[in-house]
Design a protein around this motif. Structure first.
Motif, PDB file in Angstrom:
ATOM      1  N   GLY A   1      19.442  -8.261  11.685  1.00 30.17           N
ATOM      2  CA  GLY A   1      19.749  -8.976  10.460  1.00 30.17           C
ATOM      3  C   GLY A   1      19.871 -10.037   9.692  1.00 30.17           C
ATOM      4  O   GLY A   1      18.993 -10.790  10.911  1.00 30.17           O
TER       5      GLY A   1
ATOM      6  N   ILE B   1      19.845  -1.279  13.928  1.00 29.82           N
ATOM      7  CA  ILE B   1      21.368  -1.277  14.930  1.00 29.82           C
ATOM      8  C   ILE B   1      21.708   0.109  15.671  1.00 29.82           C
ATOM      9  O   ILE B   1      22.167   0.578  16.444  1.00 29.82           O
ATOM     10  CB  ILE B   1      22.642  -1.657  14.061  1.00 29.82           C
ATOM     11  CG1 ILE B   1      22.467  -3.250  13.685  1.00 29.82           C
ATOM     12  CG2 ILE B   1      23.868  -1.663  14.982  1.00 29.82           C
ATOM     13  CD1 ILE B   1      23.491  -3.488  13.116  1.00 29.82           C
ATOM     14  N   LYS B   2      21.209   1.083  14.955  1.00 29.63           N
ATOM     15  CA  LYS B   2      21.528   2.287  15.433  1.00 29.63           C
ATOM     16  C   LYS B   2      20.358   3.149  15.793  1.00 29.63           C
ATOM     17  O   LYS B   2      20.783   2.976  17.675  1.00 29.63           O
ATOM     18  CB  LYS B   2      21.026   3.376  14.099  1.00 29.63           C
ATOM     19  CG  LYS B   2      22.740   3.416  13.069  1.00 29.63           C
ATOM     20  CD  LYS B   2      24.202   3.591  14.303  1.00 29.63           C
ATOM     21  CE  LYS B   2      25.277   2.999  12.831  1.00 29.63           C
ATOM     22  NZ  LYS B   2      26.237   2.696  13.463  1.00 29.63           N
TER      23      LYS B   2
ATOM     24  N   PHE C   1      22.999  -7.148   7.660  1.00 26.05           N
ATOM     25  CA  PHE C   1      22.457  -5.974   8.750  1.00 26.05           C
ATOM     26  C   PHE C   1      21.932  -5.184   8.289  1.00 26.05           C
ATOM     27  O   PHE C   1      21.833  -4.734   7.943  1.00 26.05           O
ATOM     28  CB  PHE C   1      23.411  -5.706  10.009  1.00 26.05           C
ATOM     29  CG  PHE C   1      24.187  -6.566  10.294  1.00 26.05           C
ATOM     30  CD1 PHE C   1      23.886  -7.259  11.571  1.00 26.05           C
ATOM     31  CD2 PHE C   1      25.642  -8.150  10.381  1.00 26.05           C
ATOM     32  CE1 PHE C   1      24.804  -8.933  12.397  1.00 26.05           C
ATOM     33  CE2 PHE C   1      25.993  -8.591  11.329  1.00 26.05           C
ATOM     34  CZ  PHE C   1      25.590  -9.121  12.405  1.00 26.05           C
ATOM     35  N   TYR C   2      20.680  -4.720   9.299  1.00 25.99           N
ATOM     36  CA  TYR C   2      19.834  -3.968   9.289  1.00 25.99           C
ATOM     37  C   TYR C   2      20.367  -2.405   9.847  1.00 25.99           C
ATOM     38  O   TYR C   2      20.362  -2.528  11.252  1.00 25.99           O
ATOM     39  CB  TYR C   2      18.309  -3.967   9.748  1.00 25.99           C
ATOM     40  CG  TYR C   2      17.956  -5.053   9.245  1.00 25.99           C
ATOM     41  CD1 TYR C   2      18.207  -5.391   7.209  1.00 25.99           C
ATOM     42  CD2 TYR C   2      17.170  -6.465   9.965  1.00 25.99           C
ATOM     43  CE1 TYR C   2      17.394  -6.545   7.160  1.00 25.99           C
ATOM     44  CE2 TYR C   2      16.650  -7.145   8.950  1.00 25.99           C
ATOM     45  CZ  TYR C   2      16.308  -7.373   7.947  1.00 25.99           C
ATOM     46  OH  TYR C   2      15.935  -8.704   7.060  1.00 25.99           O
ATOM     47  N   GLU C   3      20.787  -1.769   9.856  1.00 31.08           N
ATOM     48  CA  GLU C   3      21.560  -0.263   9.613  1.00 31.08           C
ATOM     49  C   GLU C   3      20.998   0.356  11.051  1.00 31.08           C
ATOM     50  O   GLU C   3      21.175   0.705  11.758  1.00 31.08           O
ATOM     51  CB  GLU C   3      22.833   0.329   8.786  1.00 31.08           C
ATOM     52  CG  GLU C   3      23.806  -0.586   8.966  1.00 31.08           C
ATOM     53  CD  GLU C   3      24.768  -1.132   9.276  1.00 31.08           C
ATOM     54  OE1 GLU C   3      25.045  -0.305  10.428  1.00 31.08           O
ATOM     55  OE2 GLU C   3      25.261  -2.280   8.758  1.00 31.08           O
ATOM     56  N   ASP C   4      19.828   0.610  10.410  1.00 33.66           N
ATOM     57  CA  ASP C   4      19.148   1.310  10.474  1.00 33.66           C
ATOM     58  C   ASP C   4      18.679   0.732  12.326  1.00 33.66           C
ATOM     59  O   ASP C   4      18.360   1.584  12.854  1.00 33.66           O
ATOM     60  CB  ASP C   4      18.098   2.020   9.933  1.00 33.66           C
ATOM     61  CG  ASP C   4      16.655   1.116   9.378  1.00 33.66           C
ATOM     62  OD1 ASP C   4      17.812  -0.795   9.316  1.00 33.66           O
ATOM     63  OD2 ASP C   4      15.874   0.859   9.745  1.00 33.66           O
TER      64      ASP C   4
ATOM     65  N   ARG D   1      30.065 -13.413   7.606  1.00 37.97           N
ATOM     66  CA  ARG D   1      28.859 -12.645   7.622  1.00 37.97           C
ATOM     67  C   ARG D   1      28.195 -13.618   6.305  1.00 37.97           C
ATOM     68  O   ARG D   1      26.455 -13.142   6.801  1.00 37.97           O
ATOM     69  CB  ARG D   1      29.192 -11.504   7.057  1.00 37.97           C
ATOM     70  CG  ARG D   1      27.991 -10.286   7.044  1.00 37.97           C
ATOM     71  CD  ARG D   1      28.047  -9.311   6.051  1.00 37.97           C
ATOM     72  NE  ARG D   1      29.066  -8.245   7.803  1.00 37.97           N
ATOM     73  CZ  ARG D   1      28.167  -7.206   7.874  1.00 37.97           C
ATOM     74  NH1 ARG D   1      27.209  -6.451   7.221  1.00 37.97           N
ATOM     75  NH2 ARG D   1      28.197  -6.064   8.868  1.00 37.97           N
TER      76      ARG D   1
ATOM     77  N   SER E   1      27.427  -0.445  18.420  1.00 39.79           N
ATOM     78  CA  SER E   1      28.142  -0.071  17.996  1.00 39.79           C
ATOM     79  C   SER E   1      28.351  -1.238  17.097  1.00 39.79           C
ATOM     80  O   SER E   1      27.960  -2.673  17.033  1.00 39.79           O
ATOM     81  CB  SER E   1      29.389   0.384  18.775  1.00 39.79           C
ATOM     82  OG  SER E   1      30.058  -1.192  19.037  1.00 39.79           O
ATOM     83  N   ASP E   2      28.785  -0.788  15.701  1.00 43.06           N
ATOM     84  CA  ASP E   2      29.774  -2.102  14.522  1.00 43.06           C
ATOM     85  C   ASP E   2      31.059  -2.444  15.898  1.00 43.06           C
ATOM     86  O   ASP E   2      30.608  -4.679  15.937  1.00 43.06           O
ATOM     87  CB  ASP E   2      30.343  -1.389  13.739  1.00 43.06           C
ATOM     88  CG  ASP E   2      29.145  -0.096  12.678  1.00 43.06           C
ATOM     89  OD1 ASP E   2      28.233  -0.486  12.868  1.00 43.06           O
ATOM     90  OD2 ASP E   2      29.640   0.211  11.886  1.00 43.06           O
TER      91      ASP E   2
END
Length: 155
Positions: free
Chosen positions: A102, A112-113, A107-110, A133, A118-119
């Motif tokens: 990020g 991170i997944k 943050f780039y959720e895709d 943040r 994990s969050d």
């Protein structure tokens, strides 16, 4: 105790095959396996070592056979370290590179997944960096599995 049931060269071949296959499996499994272990990750590593013990020695219980396999594993590890130190391509292939998670507080959720984070792990890294943040400039998942958070520079 000292009588080997296999030829010496078979220990070398077995050690090399198991080392290279496990190295490939660790690279495919992602950074988390290499980085900070959860209890589950540690259990997997312990079970991996147990599961390949017979593959390394072919059931041989001799001291000499065990020492040959140990020497092969150490030599291969030293070879990989040498190759990484002398070749950027090998270093990238063996150790990987940092991944941008990020920037500018987003943050780039895709990503991170995809990295199987994990969050909670991301939030923990933010707390460790003492960074809110809106203060975040960049966040990276390092090749060793550690999350690095860089704060924005104050003008």
């Amino acid at each position: 105790m000292f009588d080997m049931s296999l030829d010496w060269w078979e220990f070398v071949v077995r050690g090399a095959i198991v080392y290279l296959v496990l190295l490939g499996m660790m690279r495919v499994s992602g950074r988390r396996t290499v980085g900070q272990f959860t209890p589950f990750d540690l259990l997997v590593v312990m079970l991996l070592s147990e599961s390949v013990s017979n593959a390394l020695t072919g059931g041989d219980q001799s001291v000499g056979g065990g020492l040959i396999v140990a020497a092969v594993l150490v030599a291969l590890n030293m070879l990989m370290a040498f190759l990484s130190a002398h070749s950027k391509k090998m270093d990238k292939m063996l150790d990987g590179t940092a991944v941008l998670l990020g920037r500018h507080g987003f943050f780039y959720e895709d990503v991170i997944k995809k990295c199987r984070l994990s969050d909670a792990e991301v939030e923990e890294a933010m707390r460790e960096a003492d960074c809110k943040r809106e203060e975040m400039e960049y966040a990276f998942l390092e090749a060793d599995g550690h999350i690095t958070v860089l704060k924005k520079r104050e003008s």
